[in-house]
Design an enzyme around this catalytic site. Structure first.
Site, mmCIF file in Angstrom:
data_model
loop_
_atom_site.group_PDB
_atom_site.id
_atom_site.type_symbol
_atom_site.label_atom_id
_atom_site.label_comp_id
_atom_site.label_asym_id
_atom_site.label_seq_id
_atom_site.Cartn_x
_atom_site.Cartn_y
_atom_site.Cartn_z
ATOM 1 N N THR A 26 -5.814 -0.813 7.170
ATOM 2 C CA THR A 26 -7.151 -1.317 7.494
ATOM 3 C C THR A 26 -7.255 -1.547 8.999
ATOM 4 O O THR A 26 -6.419 -2.247 9.579
ATOM 5 C CB THR A 26 -7.389 -2.649 6.754
ATOM 6 O OG1 THR A 26 -7.283 -2.395 5.353
ATOM 7 C CG2 THR A 26 -8.761 -3.226 7.066
ATOM 8 N N LYS A 57 14.249 -2.122 2.242
ATOM 9 C CA LYS A 57 13.198 -1.455 1.447
ATOM 10 C C LYS A 57 13.563 0.004 1.199
ATOM 11 O O LYS A 57 13.352 0.534 0.096
ATOM 12 C CB LYS A 57 11.851 -1.544 2.162
ATOM 13 C CG LYS A 57 11.296 -2.953 2.225
ATOM 14 C CD LYS A 57 9.840 -2.968 2.676
ATOM 15 C CE LYS A 57 9.321 -4.395 2.717
ATOM 16 N NZ LYS A 57 7.931 -4.517 3.067
ATOM 17 N N GLU A 78 -4.406 -5.589 -5.337
ATOM 18 C CA GLU A 78 -3.014 -5.967 -5.603
ATOM 19 C C GLU A 78 -2.928 -6.493 -7.021
ATOM 20 O O GLU A 78 -3.811 -7.193 -7.496
ATOM 21 C CB GLU A 78 -2.557 -7.052 -4.620
ATOM 22 C CG GLU A 78 -1.853 -6.475 -3.411
ATOM 23 C CD GLU A 78 -1.282 -7.534 -2.489
ATOM 24 O OE1 GLU A 78 -0.656 -8.489 -2.985
ATOM 25 O OE2 GLU A 78 -1.442 -7.377 -1.265
ATOM 26 N N PHE A 103 -35.248 -5.941 8.586
ATOM 27 C CA PHE A 103 -35.729 -7.092 9.346
ATOM 28 C C PHE A 103 -35.382 -8.390 8.611
ATOM 29 O O PHE A 103 -34.914 -8.378 7.472
ATOM 30 C CB PHE A 103 -37.246 -6.950 9.570
ATOM 31 C CG PHE A 103 -37.784 -7.940 10.567
ATOM 32 C CD1 PHE A 103 -37.112 -8.204 11.752
ATOM 33 C CD2 PHE A 103 -38.975 -8.611 10.322
ATOM 34 C CE1 PHE A 103 -37.597 -9.119 12.670
ATOM 35 C CE2 PHE A 103 -39.471 -9.522 11.237
ATOM 36 C CZ PHE A 103 -38.784 -9.779 12.405
ATOM 37 N N CYS A 110 -41.255 -18.112 -0.616
ATOM 38 C CA CYS A 110 -40.233 -18.605 -1.562
ATOM 39 C C CYS A 110 -38.834 -18.725 -0.990
ATOM 40 O O CYS A 110 -38.224 -19.792 -1.039
ATOM 41 C CB CYS A 110 -40.189 -17.703 -2.792
ATOM 42 S SG CYS A 110 -41.697 -17.790 -3.753
ATOM 43 N N LYS A 170 -14.350 -0.289 4.815
ATOM 44 C CA LYS A 170 -13.342 -1.223 4.285
ATOM 45 C C LYS A 170 -13.728 -2.676 4.608
ATOM 46 O O LYS A 170 -13.577 -3.575 3.783
ATOM 47 C CB LYS A 170 -11.986 -0.868 4.895
ATOM 48 C CG LYS A 170 -10.858 -1.741 4.462
ATOM 49 C CD LYS A 170 -10.450 -1.471 3.037
ATOM 50 C CE LYS A 170 -9.530 -2.565 2.549
ATOM 51 N NZ LYS A 170 -9.358 -2.539 1.108
ATOM 52 N N TYR A 172 -31.939 -5.552 -1.604
ATOM 53 C CA TYR A 172 -31.649 -6.496 -0.511
ATOM 54 C C TYR A 172 -30.330 -6.206 0.221
ATOM 55 O O TYR A 172 -29.776 -7.100 0.850
ATOM 56 C CB TYR A 172 -31.621 -7.954 -1.019
ATOM 57 C CG TYR A 172 -32.814 -8.346 -1.836
ATOM 58 C CD1 TYR A 172 -34.093 -8.272 -1.291
ATOM 59 C CD2 TYR A 172 -32.686 -8.759 -3.157
ATOM 60 C CE1 TYR A 172 -35.203 -8.618 -2.038
ATOM 61 C CE2 TYR A 172 -33.801 -9.106 -3.918
ATOM 62 C CZ TYR A 172 -35.051 -9.023 -3.350
ATOM 63 O OH TYR A 172 -36.139 -9.364 -4.091
ATOM 64 N N HIS A 227 -16.875 -8.898 -0.732
ATOM 65 C CA HIS A 227 -16.115 -9.514 -1.822
ATOM 66 C C HIS A 227 -15.876 -10.996 -1.532
ATOM 67 O O HIS A 227 -16.047 -11.860 -2.398
ATOM 68 C CB HIS A 227 -14.783 -8.782 -2.033
ATOM 69 C CG HIS A 227 -14.972 -7.346 -2.436
ATOM 70 N ND1 HIS A 227 -13.956 -6.413 -2.434
ATOM 71 C CD2 HIS A 227 -16.076 -6.674 -2.833
ATOM 72 C CE1 HIS A 227 -14.437 -5.247 -2.814
ATOM 73 N NE2 HIS A 227 -15.715 -5.380 -3.062
ATOM 74 N N VAL A 283 0.829 -1.205 0.000
ATOM 75 C CA VAL A 283 0.000 0.000 0.000
ATOM 76 C C VAL A 283 0.865 1.257 0.000
ATOM 77 O O VAL A 283 0.694 2.170 -0.814
ATOM 78 C CB VAL A 283 -0.956 -0.017 1.221
ATOM 79 C CG1 VAL A 283 -1.684 1.306 1.367
ATOM 80 C CG2 VAL A 283 -1.954 -1.149 1.070
HETATM 81 N N1 LIG Z 1 -2.012 -5.202 0.265
HETATM 82 C C1 LIG Z 1 -3.147 -4.699 -0.155
HETATM 83 O O1 LIG Z 1 -3.534 -4.849 -1.318
HETATM 84 C C2 LIG Z 1 -4.008 -3.866 0.766
HETATM 85 C C3 LIG Z 1 -5.151 -3.279 0.252
HETATM 86 C C4 LIG Z 1 -5.917 -2.473 1.081
HETATM 87 C C5 LIG Z 1 -5.547 -2.286 2.397
HETATM 88 N N2 LIG Z 1 -4.445 -2.898 2.884
HETATM 89 C C6 LIG Z 1 -4.086 -2.625 4.280
HETATM 90 O O2 LIG Z 1 -3.004 -1.682 4.277
HETATM 91 C C7 LIG Z 1 -2.110 -1.958 5.336
HETATM 92 C C8 LIG Z 1 -0.710 -2.234 4.783
HETATM 93 O O3 LIG Z 1 -0.753 -3.393 3.975
HETATM 94 P P1 LIG Z 1 0.488 -3.855 3.118
HETATM 95 O O4 LIG Z 1 0.039 -5.029 2.329
HETATM 96 O O5 LIG Z 1 1.066 -2.680 2.416
HETATM 97 O O6 LIG Z 1 1.479 -4.332 4.304
HETATM 98 P P2 LIG Z 1 3.002 -4.796 4.157
HETATM 99 O O7 LIG Z 1 3.225 -5.781 5.231
HETATM 100 O O8 LIG Z 1 3.327 -5.147 2.743
HETATM 101 O O9 LIG Z 1 3.823 -3.476 4.505
HETATM 102 C C9 LIG Z 1 3.850 -2.886 5.758
HETATM 103 C C10 LIG Z 1 5.179 -2.156 5.894
HETATM 104 O O10 LIG Z 1 5.162 -1.399 7.106
HETATM 105 C C11 LIG Z 1 6.480 -1.388 7.614
HETATM 106 N N3 LIG Z 1 6.477 -0.966 9.016
HETATM 107 C C12 LIG Z 1 6.093 -1.657 10.109
HETATM 108 N N4 LIG Z 1 6.254 -0.899 11.216
HETATM 109 C C13 LIG Z 1 6.736 0.288 10.822
HETATM 110 C C14 LIG Z 1 7.081 1.494 11.491
HETATM 111 N N5 LIG Z 1 6.991 1.606 12.827
HETATM 112 N N6 LIG Z 1 7.536 2.527 10.758
HETATM 113 C C15 LIG Z 1 7.633 2.425 9.413
HETATM 114 N N7 LIG Z 1 7.330 1.312 8.719
HETATM 115 C C16 LIG Z 1 6.878 0.256 9.404
HETATM 116 C C17 LIG Z 1 6.939 -2.826 7.377
HETATM 117 O O11 LIG Z 1 8.371 -2.934 7.419
HETATM 118 C C18 LIG Z 1 6.393 -3.088 5.965
HETATM 119 O O12 LIG Z 1 7.324 -2.728 4.966
HETATM 120 C C19 LIG Z 1 -2.723 -3.128 6.100
HETATM 121 O O13 LIG Z 1 -3.532 -2.596 7.118
HETATM 122 C C20 LIG Z 1 -3.571 -3.802 5.066
HETATM 123 O O14 LIG Z 1 -4.619 -4.538 5.651
HETATM 124 C C21 LIG Z 1 -3.660 -3.675 2.091
#
Ligand SMILES: NC(=O)c1ccc[n+]([C@@H]2O[C@H](COP(=O)([O-])OP(=O)(O)OC[C@H]3O[C@@H](n4cnc5c(N)ncnc54)[C@H](O)[C@@H]3O)[C@@H](O)[C@H]2O)c1
Length: 438
Positions: free
Chosen positions: A124, A35, A161, A262, A268, A210, A257, A217, A11
């Site tokens: 999320t 990273k 993704e 309720f 049906c 969310k 729907y 989905h 994200v």
């Molecule tokens: N992957 C998706 O497609 C998607 C879609 C919608 C929402 N989300 C939500 O978004 C959020 C992130 O998902 P993601 O898939 O990108 O996660 P991810 O695990 O790929 O990335 C999270 C990143 O946060 C970093 N991190 C952790 N603690 C940290 C800190 N204190 N300071 C800085 N960086 C830190 C980690 O090193 C990691 O690189 C989650 O809540 C996920 O549920 C993900």
């Protein structure tokens, strides 16, 4: 705008590169040095369509850089997007550890910075997480007050993704959960120029949306797959079935729907669900979703019973008895079932339904009422007023205009609303109003 993005996972990395390509100045932050180094080398830390080229471009122009230093990122930005992970704990609960830590770090850095800053949570998280957990952490580490010293918003991510870069520039919607207008304005400014409807809502609503999306989905996929398995077992082409199913935009792929209300009933839905599940079982096809639809409906009906119990009152006036407006069909009406349960529990019940009167009950209905609710005749009242005179609790299961206009306001009588009354929004603030699932 000058933006810091915390968490360079799927994200964060996509948000950072896309925002940088829109002309914002972006600094990414991650605890993972690998990273951070990858981004600074112009390489994306995740594999996604178009993210590689985009990252290389925006790093080359200087619009995006990365660091592990929270303080540096906060000093150089006016908005922070928090995109850290929120994985499941082994028991299924949401892990908020990374969110808590990053919020504390941001607060501590902001205490040194001064000036207006907005913290935007993109991860999320369950409704209440932001206001009840993260805001107190932020205020404590900042030594200030949200809404005064720092803005706070929730801006969930709806991108898929694999195609998230494409989706970023053509999002299904933008949801801004705002603590105050200034916080919401800061988020809206980030996405200015992008298509799609923008919804500005209270913070917990944004958090819940969310979950509504993802639960739906998952449910859609499970439904289609179970139906596919049943069709296959019955020798039917499931894709042909779904082609026709999907073409129905009035009742199937539509808002029909999908409003909390309720329980369902009628002659049906319950019958057909039962026979479909039975056919699946006979064919040894497991259909856990389909086989739990009726139990879910029964639990919902029980919620209505519990609401009435919670009022602590005994004289109940029930409006509506047939299974839906405009019909006198009582077969498998959930309101009949509700009336019967309340009657069985000794409530002093009076019922009015303009479409139903004993003299008009014929055939299947008469038989149904005689077996399911034999004392109906004594409980039925011909006028709305008669029921109102009797009731300490008005149990509303119909949108009959004559009932709606007669319902009292102000708490003298309790209103238990099963249908989301048209004026529920204002009634919700009145004493004595209880909504079934809102
Ligand atoms: N992957 C998706 O497609 C998607 C879609 C919608 C929402 N989300 C939500 O978004 C959020 C992130 O998902 P993601 O898939 O990108 O996660 P991810 O695990 O790929 O990335 C999270 C990143 O946060 C970093 N991190 C952790 N603690 C940290 C800190 N204190 N300071 C800085 N960086 C830190 C980690 O090193 C990691 O690189 C989650 O809540 C996920 O549920 C993900």
């Amino acid at each position: 705008m000058r933006i810091s993005v915390f968490g360079l996972g799927y994200v964060g990395c996509v948000s950072a590169a896309c925002l940088a390509s829109m002309g914002h100045e972006v600094i990414g932050v991650d605890v993972n040095q690998v990273k951070v180094d990858l981004v600074n080398d112009g390489k994306a830390p995740v594999v996604e369509e178009r993210i590689g080229e985009l990252t290389a471009d925006v790093v080359r122009t200087g619009a995006l850089r990365a660091t592990t230093d929270v303080r540096e990122a906060i000093m150089d930005s006016e908005v922070s997007l928090v995109c850290v992970g929120t994985p499941s704990e082994p028991n299924g609960s949401l892990c908020t550890t990374y969110l808590e830590r990053v919020t504390e770090e941001i607060g501590a850095a902001l205490a040194e910075r001064g000036g207006r800053h907005t913290v935007v949570f993109r991860s999320t998280m369950l409704p209440g997480t932001c206001l009840n957990l993260l805001v107190p952490i932020l205020e404590k580490s900042l030594g200030g007050t949200v809404g005064v010293d720092v803005g706070v918003a929730v801006n969930p991510e709806f991108l898929r993704e694999g195609t998230s870069v494409r989706d970023f520039f053509d999002p299904p919607k933008t949801v801004i959960g705002e603590l105050d207008q200034a916080s919401g304005d800061a988020v809206a400014a980030l996405y200015e120029g992008l298509p799609g409807e923008v919804f500005r809502v209270p913070v917990p609503t944004a958090e819940a949306i969310k979950y509504a999306d993802n639960a739906f989905h998952g449910l859609k996929i499970g439904f289609a797959n179970e139906l596919g398995a049943v069709c296959q077992a019955l020798g039917v082409d499931s894709h042909q079935v779904m082609d026709v199913f999907l073409a129905d935009r009035k009742l199937n792929i539509s808002p029909a729907y999908l409003r909390p209300g309720f329980a369902f009933g009628g002659s049906c839905l319950p019958k057909d669900l039962r026979s479909l599940v039975h056919a699946a079982q006979r064919a040894d096809v497991s259909v856990p979703i389909l086989s739990h639809v009726l139990p879910s409906n029964a639990d919902h009906l029980q919620r209505a019973v519990e609401l009435v119990e919670r009022t602590g009152k005994r004289r109940v006036g029930m409006f509506g008895l047939s299974f839906k407006p405009g019909t006198d069909d009582l077969r498998e009406s959930p309101l009949v079932e509700l009336a019967e349960r309340l009657f069985g529990k000794g409530y002093d019940l009076k019922i009015h339904d303009a479409n139903v009167s004993l003299s008009r009950l014929i055939g299947a209905n008469r038989e149904y009422i005689e077996t399911r609710l034999p004392h109906l005749a004594q409980l039925l009242a011909d006028s709305v007023d008669e029921v109102l005179q009797h009731a300490e609790v008005c149990l509303v299961g119909t949108k009959d205009p004559a009932v709606l206009s007669a319902l009292p306001h102000g708490g003298g009588q309790v209103i238990v609303d099963l249908i989301r009354l048209p004026d529920a929004e204002t009634r919700r603030t009145e004493p004595g109003y209880m909504g079934l699932a809102w």
